[in-house]
Write an enzyme that holds these catalytic residues in place. Structure first.
Site, short mmCIF file in Angstrom:
data_model
loop_
_atom_site.label_atom_id
_atom_site.label_comp_id
_atom_site.label_asym_id
_atom_site.label_seq_id
_atom_site.Cartn_x
_atom_site.Cartn_y
_atom_site.Cartn_z
N LYS A 194 0.84 -1.20 0.00
CA LYS A 194 0.00 0.00 0.00
C LYS A 194 0.88 1.25 0.00
O LYS A 194 0.67 2.17 -0.77
CB LYS A 194 -0.92 -0.02 1.23
N GLU A 200 10.35 -4.74 4.79
CA GLU A 200 10.43 -6.14 4.36
C GLU A 200 10.18 -6.26 2.86
O GLU A 200 10.91 -6.95 2.13
CB GLU A 200 9.36 -6.98 5.08
N GLY A 251 -4.97 -1.73 4.86
CA GLY A 251 -4.15 -2.86 4.38
C GLY A 251 -4.83 -4.20 4.61
O GLY A 251 -4.90 -5.05 3.72
N ARG A 252 -5.38 -4.40 5.81
CA ARG A 252 -5.98 -5.70 6.13
C ARG A 252 -7.37 -5.86 5.51
O ARG A 252 -8.01 -6.90 5.71
CB ARG A 252 -6.00 -5.91 7.65
N GLU A 337 -5.11 -6.68 14.68
CA GLU A 337 -4.57 -5.37 14.30
C GLU A 337 -5.70 -4.33 14.33
O GLU A 337 -5.47 -3.16 14.60
CB GLU A 337 -3.93 -5.42 12.90
N HIS A 368 -5.39 -33.05 17.22
CA HIS A 368 -4.28 -33.88 17.68
C HIS A 368 -3.16 -33.03 18.24
O HIS A 368 -2.02 -33.50 18.38
CB HIS A 368 -3.79 -34.76 16.53
N LYS A 496 9.02 -0.81 14.43
CA LYS A 496 9.60 -0.47 13.11
C LYS A 496 10.68 0.58 13.29
O LYS A 496 11.77 0.48 12.72
CB LYS A 496 8.52 0.12 12.19
O1 F6P Z 1 2.98 -2.97 9.79
C1 F6P Z 1 1.61 -3.13 9.63
C2 F6P Z 1 1.16 -2.79 8.26
O2 F6P Z 1 1.10 -1.43 8.13
C3 F6P Z 1 -0.17 -3.44 7.95
O3 F6P Z 1 -1.23 -2.72 8.42
C4 F6P Z 1 -0.08 -3.57 6.47
O4 F6P Z 1 -1.04 -4.48 5.98
C5 F6P Z 1 1.33 -4.04 6.30
O5 F6P Z 1 2.04 -3.30 7.27
C6 F6P Z 1 1.94 -3.85 4.96
O6 F6P Z 1 1.93 -2.52 4.57
P1 F6P Z 1 2.15 -2.11 3.06
O7 F6P Z 1 1.06 -2.72 2.24
O8 F6P Z 1 2.11 -0.62 3.03
O9 F6P Z 1 3.49 -2.64 2.62
#
Ligand code: F6P
Length: 528
Positions: A194, A200, A251-252, A337, A368, A496
């Site tokens: 987003k 990452e 995002g979610r 979240e 199990h 972060k």
């Molecule tokens: O760190 C949490 C978050 O902001 C989530 O809410 C989001 O889905 C995810 O990181 C990834 O964010 P982006 O889509 O901006 O890379």
């Protein structure tokens, strides 16, 4: 807007809990009321729900619905659906429902359908591209969990000629072994973010681009696409094929947007539209059904009843369908979240609990592993079973066994087994020191442990869409009652920021000003 604990219904619920809730017995409730299943089951689009094995009766529901009314749940819902600023701390509307509204129907319809049409046309183009055999989605959180969960769930609908992979972790153990299996000429990378700034995802995107170039790849335009609200940043990265979305998509809550591109490539445009249509059907149910028959509302109310009165701290999800293996992980982000908050919308500390811990594994595997605790542990953990009537395979005997197990678990949780019944068990010779009575204590199940069972006719794009939208609206409901902002996530920021500060220290070994533990660990990891 009144917060749940400020209402008259809350006080009434507290009294009701002391009088009838704490000692409520499901077995007695079924014995008393032959119509309990019919009264406490709900038919929502694509999802049938049996709520009758929950610790509620007509009076509980009556008070809970009063609570919803006093908290202006319907007004809050209508405001969100109409585009009000439901995410106040970020000053944004919350309009994931607009992403699945039919053409011409929801807010921003022209924008939404413009991107959707372009994204689906591109998905079809990729599906028809004989040279592309592997699609790699690089994203994390909402830019990973929804598509990864959905592609797995819809595997019988997927193009068997193309594999869809998901890379999320900054840990190189995620992307490195995958790259080793790929052919650059046959691979399409989707960089899903987003913000297009997530550490990452950017690290993995750079690793993918470097690998692609090392393999002799030159045509970035053909082998890289981006799904993002930050179209300019994607262009700066060198990507020209970009599908955008908007800051009013959390995002979610974004699998319905361009973030759904890997789903669309896997299942095709028609099935992707069916996924949206299923979600839209649930949106309408949420918007229109009376509160007493409104499934997401009832689930949200139940969450409040369990969390705030029974004080249960966790809820387990048990999908009896291997395709839903990633659903618990997806729901962890959606729910924890969204509702893992300690202050209300005004910033006041909350005197009651919010999001439960959400966790689970597909049945029967969980049986199990941790079901021992669910049946005989000291904590009561409500369980949510998901059963699918018609499988997508022809192993009918195995499907019958799966369903029998699903039914048996909720039955066993509820009925339990008394010490007297356990005494009747024909057990093999007891271990030394264990007479039959003592052993029977270990074989006793308290029962009266609550569960909900959802039944889907089949796991299809449409039913999956409805199921996910059901969970989204249930999270909205409990969040609205608790008076919190379910749509921000400030809690992820501190770690972060600290990671960015620690990164150069890992290289330099500089530990001044750090707490003793972090300094010690950093030194240990550097081998100093
Ligand atoms: O760190 C949490 C978050 O902001 C989530 O809410 C989001 O889905 C995810 O990181 C990834 O964010 P982006 O889509 O901006 O890379």
């Amino acid at each position: 807007m009144m917060r749940c604990d400020e209402t008259a219904a809350w006080a009434a619920l507290a009294g009701h809990f002391e009088a009838h809730g704490r000692g409520f017995d499901l077995r007695e409730a079924f014995a008393r009321d032959g119509g309990r299943f019919a009264a406490l089951s709900v038919e929502a689009p694509e999802v049938f729900a049996d709520l009758s094995k929950n610790l509620i009766d007509a009076a509980t529901l009556h008070f809970l619905i009063d609570l919803a009314r006093e908290c202006s749940l319907e007004a809050q819902r209508d405001a969100m659906l109409a585009g009000a600023i439901a995410n106040a701390t970020e000053g944004r509307p919350v309009l994931h429902t607009a992403l699945r509204a039919p053409r011409g129907a929801g807010p921003f319809s022209a924008d939404v359908h413009g991107v959707l049409d372009a994204m689906l046309a591109y998905a079809e183009q990729v599906r028809a591209d004989g040279a592309i055999t592997d699609i790699v989605n690089i994203g994390i959180g909402g830019s990973d969990l929804g598509p990864a969960m959905a592609v797995r769930a819809l595997q019988p609908f997927c193009n068997p000629r193309q594999r869809v992979h998901f890379v999320s972790n900054v840990d190189g153990h995620d992307i490195a072994p995958l790259l080793a299996t790929l052919d650059a000429k046959r691979t399409l990378f989707i960089i899903a973010s987003k913000t297009f700034t997530t550490q990452e995802t950017m690290a993995n995107a750079m690793a993918a681009r470097a690998w692609f170039t090392q393999q002799g790849g030159t045509d970035i335009a053909r082998h890289f696409a981006a799904t993002t609200t930050a179209v300019k940043l994607a262009a700066d990265f060198g990507i020209s094929t970009t599908f955008g979305f908007w800051d009013w998509v959390g995002g979610r809550y974004s699998l319905w947007s361009a973030i759904g591109l890997p789903i669309a490539i896997a299942v095709g445009a028609e099935h992707f539209r069916a996924l949206l249509a299923g979600a839209h059907a649930m949106d309408r149910h949420f918007a229109e059904a009376p509160l007493a028959k409104n499934l997401p509302v009832l689930l949200g109310l139940l969450d409040c009843w369990y969390r705030n009165f029974h004080r249960f701290t966790s809820r387990s999800v048990a999908p009896y369908h291997q395709g839903l293996a990633r659903l618990p992980a997806y729901l962890q982000q959606l729910e924890m979240e969204s509702n893992g908050k300690r202050v209300d919308a005004e910033g006041r500390a909350l005197p009651f609990g919010t999001s439960p811990v959400v966790w689970g594994e597909p049945g029967t595997n969980g049986q199990h592993a941790y079901f021992q605790m669910l049946h005989q542990g000291t904590d009561v953990i409500p369980v949510e079973f998901i059963a699918v009537k018609t499988p997508a395979h022809a192993l009918h005997d195995q499907h019958a066994k799966l369903l029998a197990n699903c039914l048996a678990q909720s039955q066993a949780l509820m009925l339990g087994k008394s010490a007297a019944e356990a005494l009747q068990d024909k057990v093999p010779t007891a271990a030394p020191g264990y007479d039959r009575a003592k052993l029977a204590e270990h074989r006793t199940f308290p029962g009266n442990r609550p569960s909900t069972t959802f039944v889907l006719e089949a796991l299809t794009p449409r039913s999956l869409g409805a199921l996910i939208a059901l969970y989204e609206h249930r999270v909205f409901t409990s969040g609205a009652l608790w008076g919190i902002n379910s749509f921000d996530q400030w809690g992820v920021e501190l770690g972060k920021a600290m990671a960015s500060q620690l990164l150069p220290r890992l290289a330099s070994g500089e530990t001044s000003g750090l707490d003793g533990s972090t300094a010690g660990l950093l030194a240990r990891l550097r081998g100093a």
